[in-house]
Scaffold this active site. Structure first.
Site, PDB file in Angstrom:
ATOM      1  CG  HIS A   1       1.414   9.110   1.174  1.00 10.61           C
ATOM      2  ND1 HIS A   1       2.643   8.498   1.128  1.00 10.61           N
ATOM      3  CD2 HIS A   1       1.022   9.241  -0.119  1.00 10.61           C
ATOM      4  CE1 HIS A   1       2.979   8.266  -0.129  1.00 10.61           C
ATOM      5  NE2 HIS A   1       2.006   8.706  -0.907  1.00 10.61           N
TER       6      HIS A   1
ATOM      7  CE1 TYR B   1       4.566   6.676  -9.150  1.00 11.10           C
ATOM      8  CE2 TYR B   1       2.351   6.185  -8.338  1.00 11.10           C
ATOM      9  CZ  TYR B   1       3.719   5.996  -8.274  1.00 11.10           C
ATOM     10  OH  TYR B   1       4.246   5.126  -7.367  1.00 11.10           O
TER      11      TYR B   1
ATOM     12  CG  ASP C   1      -9.543   9.002  -4.269  1.00 11.23           C
ATOM     13  OD1 ASP C   1      -8.437   8.623  -4.712  1.00 11.23           O
ATOM     14  OD2 ASP C   1      -9.660   9.879  -3.398  1.00 11.23           O
TER      15      ASP C   1
ATOM     16  CB  THR D   1       2.728   1.977  -7.720  1.00 12.58           C
ATOM     17  OG1 THR D   1       1.544   2.544  -7.158  1.00 12.58           O
ATOM     18  CG2 THR D   1       2.724   2.280  -9.209  1.00 12.58           C
TER      19      THR D   1
END
Length: 322
Positions: A185, A139, A280, A115
């Site tokens: 998502h 994660y 973000d 990822t």
């Protein structure tokens, strides 16, 4: 020439699409999934299905398998922050057991679903494989830990491995598409608004240093992604661990995605501006030059409207079946 492949997590979104592509290419496919996040109907017809955990892969792996394609992981960033132990146990502990099973069975080829979360806050865009890895969530940290684990396995025991670091995967392939629970998502969330399942879509921050103030992300069609996995099988070299980013190299903002969904579905999509989410980045776009060079990968479905249209068709199909 056809091969025999174990697809872990093959009842999930990406794993199911990859399994279908393998079948379409004439391969023998065995899907191993505990259905904790996947769906039984997400396993393609023609694949052998085993309901089980990757920690028990030694029960089913044998020298008849040519390779393992490994998708079995928890992948919700927010949940990983709240329950890091769940992610370390499954993503890292489970992969450690899988590698041991592969070693014991003499299966020496692996394609790993990694990822872009391994990079954390990018130092530049587009992101390349040589950029620093500094995950901002458990994660991402677990996925990076597995990449390190695979590098050691390749060097010490001759494993041939390819890690594919995804950016934003979207779209659908026939009967196989995205349906997470809970959904996090952007494209499927906006499509839920079009379906009337949500009143509005939240825009987390509209004051970023981007053309319209919203975050920009690189979206890749799941079928293009699947094709990269088949190419990776051919590129896996004994004793080496190749890491490649997968993305289209261009980004779309949150508002561009929302407007595209309006155009594709013909539905109004109300927006609600919410505070920025921590971690973000303003822009996250991949350089996939290495995948093009090393794998011979050439994504052909980069059009955002096409990606959304495929996702919308799948979303409507699922709604009709429920």
């Amino acid at each position: 020439m056809s091969g025999r492949y174990l697809v872990t997590g093959g009842a999930g979104y990406v794993g199911g699409v990859v399994a279908q592509h393998l079948l379409e290419a004439g391969h023998d496919v065995v899907v191993l999934d505990n259905l904790s996040t996947g769906f039984r109907e997400g396993v393609p017809s023609g694949a052998t299905f085993i309901e089980g955990d990757i920690r028990d892969a030694a029960q089913w792996l044998d020298p008849s398998f040519d390779a393992v394609l490994h998708f079995a992981a928890y992948s919700q960033v927010g949940e990983s922050v709240a329950r890091p132990e769940k992610y370390w146990d499954n993503n890292v502990g489970g992969t450690m057991a899988l590698l041991a099973a592969m070693r014991e069975a003499g299966v020496r080829k692996l394609v790993f679903s990694s990822t872009a979360a391994t990079y954390g806050e990018p130092v530049r865009t587009p992101v390349t494989e040589t950029d620093p890895t500094a995950p901002t969530s458990p994660y991402g940290a677990t996925k990076l830990a597995v990449d390190h684990m695979i590098t050691g396995e390749a060097a010490a025991h001759g494993l041939g491995a390819v890690s594919l670091r995804y950016f934003n995967v979207a779209g659908a392939h026939g009967d196989f598409g995205e349906r997470h629970d809970p959904e996090s998502h952007l494209i499927p969330l906006v499509l839920q608004v079009a379906q009337g399942r949500r009143e509005a879509v939240s825009v987390f921050g509209d004051d970023y240093p981007t053309p319209d103030g919203t975050c920009v992300r690189d979206y890749i069609h799941v079928a293009d992604l699947a094709e990269a996995h088949l190419l990776a099988l051919g590129a896996a070299t004994p004793g080496e661990h190749l890491i490649c980013n997968l993305g289209n190299g261009n980004g779309f903002s949150v508002r561009e995605v929302i407007e595209t969904v309006r155009q594709v579905t013909g539905h109004p999509i109300p927006e609600v501006v919410a505070p920025r989410r921590g971690g973000d980045p303003a822009v996250l776009v991949a350089s996939a030059a290495k995948a093009r060079e090393k794998l011979g990968w050439n994504p052909t479905r980069a059009d955002l409207a096409g990606i959304v249209a495929d996702a919308w068709e799948f979303t409507q199909k699922i709604a009709r079946e429920q």
